[in-house]
Motif scaffolding. Structure first.
Motif, PDB file in Angstrom:
ATOM      1  N   GLY A 194       0.623  -1.081   0.011  1.00 16.52           N
ATOM      2  CA  GLY A 194       0.170  -0.036   0.041  1.00 16.52           C
ATOM      3  C   GLY A 194       0.840   1.251   0.058  1.00 16.52           C
ATOM      4  N   LEU A 195       0.721   2.071  -0.922  1.00 16.37           N
ATOM      5  CA  LEU A 195       1.433   3.485  -1.070  1.00 16.37           C
ATOM      6  C   LEU A 195       0.775   4.415  -0.334  1.00 16.37           C
ATOM      7  N   SER A 196       1.767   5.426   0.323  1.00 19.26           N
ATOM      8  CA  SER A 196       1.146   6.257   0.856  1.00 19.26           C
ATOM      9  C   SER A 196       0.831   7.429   0.103  1.00 19.26           C
ATOM     10  N   GLU A 197       0.307   8.491   0.526  1.00 16.77           N
ATOM     11  CA  GLU A 197      -0.053   9.585  -0.747  1.00 16.77           C
ATOM     12  C   GLU A 197       0.795  10.246  -1.244  1.00 16.77           C
ATOM     13  N   GLY A 198       2.005  10.523  -0.365  1.00 20.00           N
ATOM     14  CA  GLY A 198       3.067  11.351  -1.110  1.00 20.00           C
ATOM     15  C   GLY A 198       4.355  10.727  -1.684  1.00 20.00           C
ATOM     16  N   ALA A 199       4.338   9.451  -1.508  1.00 22.87           N
ATOM     17  CA  ALA A 199       5.515   8.777  -1.935  1.00 22.87           C
ATOM     18  C   ALA A 199       5.485   8.621  -3.551  1.00 22.87           C
TER      19      ALA A 199
END
Length: 765
Positions: free
Chosen positions: A402-407
């Motif tokens: 799962g990717l965080s919003e800012g990565a």
């Protein structure tokens, strides 16, 4: 008097035309290709008194670079003024898109127009390429310092136009980094990715943890060094740079690192060329160089390896997070760029599965599995970086939990096409850097310039909104088998050049034939810069050669290249320029080894070797088969080895048109046997290719021709050659699948001809 005046005018015109000649279109070779280029009559001449004027401080770096090049190569000491010059070079600021520029050259003046320092600098790089190649000289030289009159309008396709260097596996020093940055600037690349830490060595000073460089930057020779040393016996391009060794406590150690002052020096040098430097500090995997010296970071108190990857840092200990953050706190102070790359690839999660502390962390934060544990780690590190005004970047494995919003993600695994789509749909930016086109540690023969040029980085099914998240592209130079700067140049060039055009030039303006014509002019420029670049390989020795009485061996260059010549030996020695020069096909009538390589002046490429084997003809069968096709025996059951697989004349079979896996049902508890006769339509040497994922055997008559054992990244191919008499030859193929059945195929052809599959046209039973 009138006649005399006319004569003076004609003489003056002739002198003017001689001093300011007009260029031909085919003499222009700007790479990357600009948005528009219009060639005009005449040219501008740089002289020792040429004026250079900047009307805004944003042009200072570009003006400095231009003046510096002319001082080095021409010996001109040009002053930079702040008033508009009537003649000379003028840098003029206007509103334009970032990094864009316009260039107008007349016999009296060069006007470079841009809105920012990168735009001005890019304009200067175009002037650099329009000047003769001697502008790259590091000492004063003679040349006509002419720039053809033209009008150029230009802007980049992508904002991220990157090159990567790996310092961990093999190290490169500050001066070599600076030299590489100069190569990048010539082709308008603007992002330099420094891979500074990995299992094999820690390459950046961290003051809080001195052992990282006191011990972690040095190693006794490892398997990568050993392989380079073995290859260097016959190929000096694999010689490890001796300056990176030291003697310590009676041991020879390999390594090196950058002090923080040296990092600042590199960043300053890059900034003067409008290049951003991005650091990569691998975590939590590829962290062995740190764990070796700070054992509390591991799950077990020991450093180690799994089957492939090193054991990562323990994510169930708060001390791990503190250690990482303390390192990054020093890193962010050094690097002014927006991003910090934390790697995140190839993490061996098995150690977390066995670690009570990691399992406790998973339960505490209601995480689904170990992949989410890594994402949890990433989010904590990202939050820390954001507190320092930075943005996290990682390889595409960071998508899995799962990717965080800012990565921001770097997509490197072209066999995982879902990764960029997931990132785009999640609103995350990405850089495209797949192994299929942009891994320049791969040999040039396998990833040549035409393939690099043809690769389109934006997936075909991306919407305009998704496309906005593609920041750009980057090529990578992983250094496992790059033990010197000379080898690094060889791996990077000329492939860096087509990549740079893709990064800059609009997709619809690209044309390989046009590019290929332009790049030919750039080899003399690379020569002037001292770049040791790849020249075309020798073709014709990629497989061993078999003969009965004699054989004609034909060699060719992989592609035409001016000045490139083939030299070869037949006695097993390494060919030099004193060896035999290839001019016509070679008649070979004795066993041995042929070795060849291409030379161009002092540049040579990797050695190509082929064994030469004499065989006797295998006689054809007396049996004449009556049915077209191949017998296919499908055997259900669990087979431990090939010795357990048997069929008889009474065994049930189906008729098959070719040798292919086809439908096999579910699972892996089966084996397949193919039997029949292959028709050799003339006496000759026949080449056989088997492609398979599992264990496979190919027999001709009772002779085992190909024995293929399971390896990683299946399916793969294996080749052998056999001398066959005209007629029918019995064959048997046995296939035992891997854990993921994919393929079993067999092809053949006369030596030197195109391979074709076993099929009903040539097979019978």
């Amino acid at each position: 008097m009138k006649k005399f005046t006319l004569l003076l005018f004609m003489v003056a015109s002739l002198l003017a035309s001689c001093s300011n000649p007009t260029f031909k279109q085919e003499e222009i070779s700007i790479i990357p290709k600009p948005v528009s280029f219009e060639l005009k009559e005449s040219s501008f001449r740089f002289e020792s008194n040429t004026s250079v004027a900047i009307l805004d401080i944003s042009a200072q770096k570009a003006a400095n670079y231009l003046v510096g090049k002319l001082k080095m190569a021409a010996g001109y000491n040009l002053d930079i003024e702040t008033d508009a010059a009537v003649n000379g070079v003028v840098f003029k600021k206007v509103d334009m898109e970032p990094e864009a520029y316009q260039l107008e050259v007349t016999p009296e003046q060069i006007v470079i127009t841009a809105s920012d320092e990168s735009g001005f600098f890019n304009g200067v790089q175009t002037i650099r390429q329009l000047l003769p190649s001697q502008i790259e000289s590091m000492e004063k030289t003679k040349a006509d310092w002419l720039v053809p009159c033209c009008v150029v309008e230009d802007a980049p396709r992508f904002s991220w136009r990157g090159m990567h260097m790996d310092f961990s596996r093999h190290f490169f020093d500050v001066e070599e980094v600076k030299e590489f940055l100069d190569y990048m600037s010539l082709y308008k690349l603007n992002t330099y990715h420094m891979h500074l830490t990995d299992d094999q060595g820690w390459r950046i000073e961290i003051k809080k943890y001195p052992l990282l460089t006191e011990k972690g930057a040095w190693r006794i020779e490892n398997n990568q060094d050993t392989i380079c040393n073995e290859r260097a016996v016959e190929n000096e391009l694999y010689t490890i740079d001796p300056k990176n060794y030291r003697e310590k406590d009676g041991k020879k150690e390999y390594g090196g690192f950058f002090t923080q002052e040296q990092i600042k020096e590199i960043i300053t040098y890059a900034d003067e060329r409008c290049i951003t430097v991005v650091p990569e500090i691998d975590m939590p995997g590829h962290f062995k160089a740190a764990i070796d010296n700070y054992l509390f970071l591991s799950c077990t108190g020991e450093a180690g390896w799994g089957r492939v990857f090193s054991t990562p840092a323990c994510l169930g200990k708060e001390t791990t997070y503190e250690f990482m953050e303390n390192i990054l706190a020093e890193v962010v102070e050094l690097f002014p760029c927006k991003y910090v790359h934390i790697g995140g690839d190839e993490v061996r999660i098995e150690s977390w599965e066995e670690c009570p502390k990691c399992q406790k962390e998973i339960k505490k934060h209601h995480l689904a599995d170990e992949h989410e544990l890594q994402s949890h780690f990433n989010r904590r590190i990202e939050k820390f970086l954001q507190s320092k005004g930075k943005q996290l970047m990682g390889w595409d494995e960071i998508v899995e939990g799962g990717l965080s919003e800012g990565a921001t993600m770097m997509w490197w695994r072209n066999w995982v096409p879902k990764a960029p789509r997931i990132a785009a749909e999640n609103g995350n930016d990405m850089v495209i850097t797949p192994t299929a086109a942009y891994y320049y540690d791969y040999l040039n023969d396998h990833n040549p310039i035409d393939r690099t040029y043809a690769y389109e980085p934006v997936p075909d099914d991306f919407t305009p909104e998704q496309t906005k998240h593609v920041l750009g592209i980057q090529a990578n130079l992983w250094s496992e088998w790059i033990p010197s700067f000379k080898r690094l140049q060889y791996q990077a060039f000329p492939r860096l050049i087509p990549m740079a055009e893709t990064a800059w030039t609009a997709k619809e303006l690209k044309d390989f034939d046009d590019f290929n014509a332009r790049i030919q002019h750039h080899y003399s420029r690379l020569d002037e810069m001292g770049v040791y670049y790849y020249i075309p390989a020798v073709k014709g020795l990629d497989k061993d050669i078999v003969f009965v009485d004699s054989v004609l061996v034909e060699l060719n260059l992989a592609y035409p290249h001016n000045g490139a010549e083939i030299y070869y030996t037949l006695d097993g020695t390494v060919p030099t320029r004193n060896a035999l020069r290839y001019t016509e096909p070679i008649v070979v009538s004795s066993e041995g080894e042929i070795k060849a390589r291409t030379y161009k002046g002092e540049i040579f490429n990797d050695l190509i070797t082929a064994k030469i084997e004499r065989q006797s003809y295998q006689e054809a069968s007396d049996y004449i088969p009556g049915n077209k096709g191949i017998k296919k025996y499908f055997l259900k059951g669990k087979y431990k080895s090939m010795d357990d697989i048997h069929v008889s004349d009474s065994s049930p079979y189906i008729q098959a048109d070719t040798i292919q896996l086809g439908q096999y049902g579910e699972g892996t508890d089966f084996a397949i046997v193919y039997k029949g006769f292959l028709n050799a339509d003339k006496d000759g040497i026949y080449e056989f290719e088997m492609k398979s994922d599992g264990e496979s055997l190919l027999y001709l008559g009772n002779e085992l021709v190909i024995d293929k054992a399971t390896e990683e990244r299946n399916p793969y191919k294996k080749y052998e050659k056999v001398a066959l008499k005209k007629g029918w030859h019995a064959f048997t193929v046995k296939y035992l699948p891997s854990t993921k059945p994919k393929a079993i195929e067999v092809r053949y052809a006369l030596q030197g001809e195109k391979l074709q599959g076993f099929n009903t046209a040539v097979c019978a039973y």
